[in-house]
Design a protein around this motif. Structure first.
Motif, PDB file in Angstrom:
ATOM      1  N   LEU A  22       8.873   4.579 -14.132  1.00 50.31           N
ATOM      2  CA  LEU A  22       8.310   5.041 -12.654  1.00 50.31           C
ATOM      3  C   LEU A  22       6.604   4.184 -13.018  1.00 50.31           C
ATOM      4  O   LEU A  22       7.273   4.021 -11.168  1.00 50.31           O
ATOM      5  N   VAL A  23       6.086   3.753 -13.058  1.00 49.52           N
ATOM      6  CA  VAL A  23       5.372   2.919 -12.517  1.00 49.52           C
ATOM      7  C   VAL A  23       5.828   1.804 -11.671  1.00 49.52           C
ATOM      8  O   VAL A  23       5.709   1.195 -10.760  1.00 49.52           O
ATOM      9  N   LEU A  24       7.072   0.781 -12.558  1.00 48.03           N
ATOM     10  CA  LEU A  24       7.406   0.178 -12.407  1.00 48.03           C
ATOM     11  C   LEU A  24       8.424  -0.161 -10.672  1.00 48.03           C
ATOM     12  O   LEU A  24       8.370  -0.782 -10.413  1.00 48.03           O
ATOM     13  N   LEU A  25       8.965   0.831 -10.856  1.00 47.77           N
ATOM     14  CA  LEU A  25       9.465   1.268  -9.586  1.00 47.77           C
ATOM     15  C   LEU A  25       8.640   1.149  -8.802  1.00 47.77           C
ATOM     16  O   LEU A  25       8.715   1.563  -6.909  1.00 47.77           O
ATOM     17  N   GLY A  26       8.001   2.948  -9.072  1.00 47.46           N
ATOM     18  CA  GLY A  26       6.982   3.086  -7.877  1.00 47.46           C
ATOM     19  C   GLY A  26       6.040   1.537  -7.389  1.00 47.46           C
ATOM     20  O   GLY A  26       5.706   1.864  -6.073  1.00 47.46           O
ATOM     21  N   GLY A  27       6.238   0.861  -8.496  1.00 45.17           N
ATOM     22  CA  GLY A  27       5.167  -0.587  -7.997  1.00 45.17           C
ATOM     23  C   GLY A  27       6.088  -1.576  -7.155  1.00 45.17           C
ATOM     24  O   GLY A  27       5.238  -1.725  -6.181  1.00 45.17           O
ATOM     25  N   LEU A  28       7.231  -1.792  -7.686  1.00 40.93           N
ATOM     26  CA  LEU A  28       8.160  -2.700  -6.763  1.00 40.93           C
ATOM     27  C   LEU A  28       8.369  -1.937  -5.459  1.00 40.93           C
ATOM     28  O   LEU A  28       8.574  -2.478  -3.937  1.00 40.93           O
ATOM     29  N   TRP A  29       8.516  -0.353  -5.114  1.00 43.36           N
ATOM     30  CA  TRP A  29       8.414  -0.076  -3.746  1.00 43.36           C
ATOM     31  C   TRP A  29       7.120  -0.107  -3.133  1.00 43.36           C
ATOM     32  O   TRP A  29       7.322  -0.694  -2.339  1.00 43.36           O
ATOM     33  N   TYR A  30       6.134   0.123  -4.222  1.00 41.96           N
ATOM     34  CA  TYR A  30       5.245  -0.583  -3.214  1.00 41.96           C
ATOM     35  C   TYR A  30       4.918  -2.255  -2.701  1.00 41.96           C
ATOM     36  O   TYR A  30       5.025  -2.297  -1.219  1.00 41.96           O
ATOM     37  N   LEU A  31       5.340  -2.894  -3.340  1.00 37.74           N
ATOM     38  CA  LEU A  31       5.373  -4.418  -2.961  1.00 37.74           C
ATOM     39  C   LEU A  31       6.387  -4.431  -2.256  1.00 37.74           C
ATOM     40  O   LEU A  31       6.206  -5.727  -1.072  1.00 37.74           O
ATOM     41  N   GLY A  32       7.877  -3.783  -1.873  1.00 37.46           N
ATOM     42  CA  GLY A  32       8.611  -4.066  -0.691  1.00 37.46           C
ATOM     43  C   GLY A  32       8.406  -3.388   0.556  1.00 37.46           C
ATOM     44  O   GLY A  32       8.098  -4.289   1.963  1.00 37.46           O
ATOM     45  N   VAL A  33       7.156  -2.158   0.640  1.00 33.78           N
ATOM     46  CA  VAL A  33       6.821  -1.903   1.839  1.00 33.78           C
ATOM     47  C   VAL A  33       5.176  -2.543   1.830  1.00 33.78           C
ATOM     48  O   VAL A  33       5.743  -3.138   3.661  1.00 33.78           O
ATOM     49  N   HIS A  34       4.923  -2.417   1.206  1.00 33.37           N
ATOM     50  CA  HIS A  34       3.380  -3.164   2.003  1.00 33.37           C
ATOM     51  C   HIS A  34       2.963  -4.645   1.379  1.00 33.37           C
ATOM     52  O   HIS A  34       2.773  -5.416   1.973  1.00 33.37           O
ATOM     53  N   GLY A  35       3.863  -5.174   0.989  1.00 36.47           N
ATOM     54  CA  GLY A  35       4.066  -6.957  -0.104  1.00 36.47           C
ATOM     55  C   GLY A  35       2.790  -7.089  -0.538  1.00 36.47           C
ATOM     56  O   GLY A  35       2.694  -5.727  -1.655  1.00 36.47           O
ATOM     57  N   ARG A  36       2.105  -7.838  -0.543  1.00 34.69           N
ATOM     58  CA  ARG A  36       0.843  -8.490  -1.325  1.00 34.69           C
ATOM     59  C   ARG A  36      -0.556  -7.258  -0.711  1.00 34.69           C
ATOM     60  O   ARG A  36      -1.629  -8.229  -0.783  1.00 34.69           O
ATOM     61  N   ASP A  37      -0.384  -6.273  -0.112  1.00 36.50           N
ATOM     62  CA  ASP A  37      -1.790  -6.260   0.388  1.00 36.50           C
ATOM     63  C   ASP A  37      -2.480  -4.853  -0.267  1.00 36.50           C
ATOM     64  O   ASP A  37      -2.780  -4.121  -0.253  1.00 36.50           O
ATOM     65  N   PRO A  38      -3.697  -5.498  -0.508  1.00 35.66           N
ATOM     66  CA  PRO A  38      -4.006  -4.676  -1.023  1.00 35.66           C
ATOM     67  C   PRO A  38      -5.244  -4.395  -0.242  1.00 35.66           C
ATOM     68  O   PRO A  38      -5.948  -2.377  -0.651  1.00 35.66           O
ATOM     69  N   VAL A  39      -5.564  -4.318   1.207  1.00 37.46           N
ATOM     70  CA  VAL A  39      -6.045  -2.745   2.307  1.00 37.46           C
ATOM     71  C   VAL A  39      -5.163  -1.876   1.900  1.00 37.46           C
ATOM     72  O   VAL A  39      -5.819  -0.589   1.690  1.00 37.46           O
ATOM     73  N   ALA A  40      -3.732  -2.080   1.921  1.00 34.53           N
ATOM     74  CA  ALA A  40      -3.002  -0.530   2.329  1.00 34.53           C
ATOM     75  C   ALA A  40      -3.075   0.392   0.489  1.00 34.53           C
ATOM     76  O   ALA A  40      -2.927   1.554   0.356  1.00 34.53           O
ATOM     77  N   LEU A  41      -3.484  -0.378  -0.285  1.00 39.13           N
ATOM     78  CA  LEU A  41      -3.553  -0.088  -1.768  1.00 39.13           C
ATOM     79  C   LEU A  41      -4.890   0.721  -2.071  1.00 39.13           C
ATOM     80  O   LEU A  41      -5.019   2.479  -1.846  1.00 39.13           O
ATOM     81  N   ARG A  42      -6.324   0.040  -1.266  1.00 36.50           N
ATOM     82  CA  ARG A  42      -7.619   1.397  -1.290  1.00 36.50           C
ATOM     83  C   ARG A  42      -7.496   2.187  -0.286  1.00 36.50           C
ATOM     84  O   ARG A  42      -8.438   2.818   0.028  1.00 36.50           O
ATOM     85  N   SER A  43      -6.724   2.075   1.286  1.00 38.71           N
ATOM     86  CA  SER A  43      -7.111   3.344   1.679  1.00 38.71           C
ATOM     87  C   SER A  43      -5.554   4.353   1.811  1.00 38.71           C
ATOM     88  O   SER A  43      -5.206   4.833   2.885  1.00 38.71           O
TER      89      SER A  43
END
Length: 108
Positions: A22-43
């Motif tokens: 679940l964490v891996l799929l969520g992480g890959l999905w996150y990278l697919g949507v936001h790329g390596r943008d840490p601002v999206a993760l913080r906000s």
């Protein structure tokens, strides 16, 4: 006792592997949507906490599964002790389960 060990090891493996998936799929999905943008993760909004259909919700669900895996192990142990007729260990295990649940829910 061998049967009990197999059931408990199976429960722990499934919990950890499901959590990792679940964490891996969520992480890959996150990278697919936001790329390596840490601002999206913080906000990210905290209102969409767990079952939201979004990458962070999936990762949080994986972490919840990881947290609940030891609780499931203790519950399974209590059931197996009762099935074997070992009431002393079943009562001790049920007490441990109550303490775990109370601490997770913030009652202690």
């Amino acid at each position: 006792m061998r049967r009990m060990d197999l059931w408990i090891s199976w429960a722990l493996r499934v919990g950890v592997l499901l959590s990792a998936l679940l964490v891996l799929l969520g992480g890959l999905w996150y990278l697919g949507v936001h790329g390596r943008d840490p601002v999206a993760l913080r906000s990210a909004s905290s209102s969409a906490w767990l079952l939201a259909l979004e990458p962070l919700g999936l990762m949080r669900l994986g972490l919840l599964v990881l947290i609940l895996t030891p609780v499931a192990r203790v519950a399974l142990s209590a059931f197996l002790f009762l099935e074997e007729g070992d009431r002393t260990f079943a009562l001790i295990t049920l007490w441990v389960l109550l303490v775990l649940l109370a601490s997770l829910l913030g009652w202690l």
